[in-house]
Design an enzyme around this catalytic site. Sequence first.
Site, mmCIF file in Angstrom:
data_model
loop_
_atom_site.group_PDB
_atom_site.id
_atom_site.type_symbol
_atom_site.label_atom_id
_atom_site.label_comp_id
_atom_site.label_asym_id
_atom_site.label_seq_id
_atom_site.Cartn_x
_atom_site.Cartn_y
_atom_site.Cartn_z
ATOM 1 N N THR A 198 0.814 -1.221 0.000
ATOM 2 C CA THR A 198 0.000 0.000 0.000
ATOM 3 C C THR A 198 0.840 1.261 0.000
ATOM 4 O O THR A 198 0.401 2.305 -0.502
ATOM 5 C CB THR A 198 -0.966 0.040 1.208
ATOM 6 O OG1 THR A 198 -0.224 0.091 2.428
ATOM 7 C CG2 THR A 198 -1.877 -1.182 1.207
ATOM 8 N N ASP A 230 -0.293 12.015 5.201
ATOM 9 C CA ASP A 230 0.578 10.878 4.893
ATOM 10 C C ASP A 230 1.042 11.010 3.447
ATOM 11 O O ASP A 230 0.449 10.463 2.524
ATOM 12 C CB ASP A 230 -0.187 9.570 5.090
ATOM 13 C CG ASP A 230 0.706 8.340 4.949
ATOM 14 O OD1 ASP A 230 1.935 8.508 4.829
ATOM 15 O OD2 ASP A 230 0.178 7.216 4.958
ATOM 16 N N MET A 238 -2.569 5.435 -0.946
ATOM 17 C CA MET A 238 -3.992 5.178 -0.757
ATOM 18 C C MET A 238 -4.186 3.743 -0.276
ATOM 19 O O MET A 238 -4.635 2.855 -1.006
ATOM 20 C CB MET A 238 -4.750 5.434 -2.062
ATOM 21 C CG MET A 238 -4.718 6.891 -2.509
ATOM 22 S SD MET A 238 -5.730 7.963 -1.435
ATOM 23 C CE MET A 238 -4.474 8.762 -0.449
ATOM 24 N N HIS A 239 -3.824 3.518 0.992
ATOM 25 C CA HIS A 239 -3.783 2.180 1.567
ATOM 26 C C HIS A 239 -5.100 1.418 1.378
ATOM 27 O O HIS A 239 -5.133 0.314 0.816
ATOM 28 C CB HIS A 239 -3.454 2.277 3.061
ATOM 29 C CG HIS A 239 -2.243 3.070 3.390
ATOM 30 N ND1 HIS A 239 -0.963 2.579 3.222
ATOM 31 C CD2 HIS A 239 -2.100 4.329 3.874
ATOM 32 C CE1 HIS A 239 -0.082 3.493 3.603
ATOM 33 N NE2 HIS A 239 -0.750 4.564 4.004
ATOM 34 N N ASP A 240 -6.189 2.009 1.872
ATOM 35 C CA ASP A 240 -7.473 1.310 1.838
ATOM 36 C C ASP A 240 -8.016 1.155 0.425
ATOM 37 O O ASP A 240 -8.686 0.164 0.110
ATOM 38 C CB ASP A 240 -8.501 2.051 2.702
ATOM 39 C CG ASP A 240 -8.122 2.053 4.169
ATOM 40 O OD1 ASP A 240 -7.429 1.114 4.599
ATOM 41 O OD2 ASP A 240 -8.515 2.989 4.884
#
Length: 311
Positions: A198, A230, A238-240
């Site tokens: 991610t 972040d 954009m982790h999620d």
Amino acid sequence: MPSPRPIIIDTDPGIDDALAIALAIASSEVRVVALTSVAGNSPLDIATTNAAALLTAFDRGDIPIAAGAAHPLVGGYERVKDSPHGDNGLGGVMLEGMGPQRRSQSATDLIANVLRDAEPRSVDIAAIGPLTNIAIFLAQYPDLTDRIARITVMGGGTGPGNITDYAEFNIWHDPEAAAQVFSNAAVAEIVVVGLDVTRRATLDPDDLARLRRKSRRGALLARMIEAYGDIHEGGWPMHDALALASIVHPPVISKTPATIEVVTAPGERRGQTLVQFIDAGHPPASGPRIQFATNVDVALFRDLVLTRAAW
């Protein structure tokens, strides 16, 4: 064309959560049938309000929503000081319909109601916040676990964390819940999309400019992402959204079978995920089948976001 797969999104919005929700709504491969909130990036009341306001902003106020756990399984809620998501969880962006959201049904009961009417192994769960709600659901409704096709988790990693030196935020926030989910033998499959991939799933200023040009929704998402604290050399991770992208278009990530142990003891390593890769031909004798994301096609991820999320 195959029918869209029903999906439940468990979330703590969250700027990257907002992009994930937008991507899910815009993707024909899935049909969002419920959205549940959990304390994480924000306290539960703010997370629930954000979730409802995002659905309204995306013209999907028809999707059922319910509030879940206000604190981890062990201990109280601990909000991160100077959160990269800002005081309101959405980078300070205020949406219409952000008044108090009161829901009589709990998150776990909403998940149960959806699964009761589902065929076996037919519903995906995208767990893009701490795993508290999911752990509680699995404990309360073990008879419905067979309706879940897979649980996709944004969390963990094999390297340095993003909340402590060792832990990723979602796992750190409720390591006991994560340990329970990762060891639940009744779950058929868990896909874990962690910081290994991610952190590389970034959007840069040029991508945000494209989002702004595409639509009102794209401009709204760009405003949030631009305020996201972040940010790294390659842009905003954009982790999620990557976890959600892996559901609607699995080739966006590469996966390897693994087992995951979560450190729940007090100390600096609390919340660390100990990932052990295994031979695909020799799965563990117990526990769910876990697939751990090891690589990401960044260009494909950006294309998915930029062509869909700003519909």
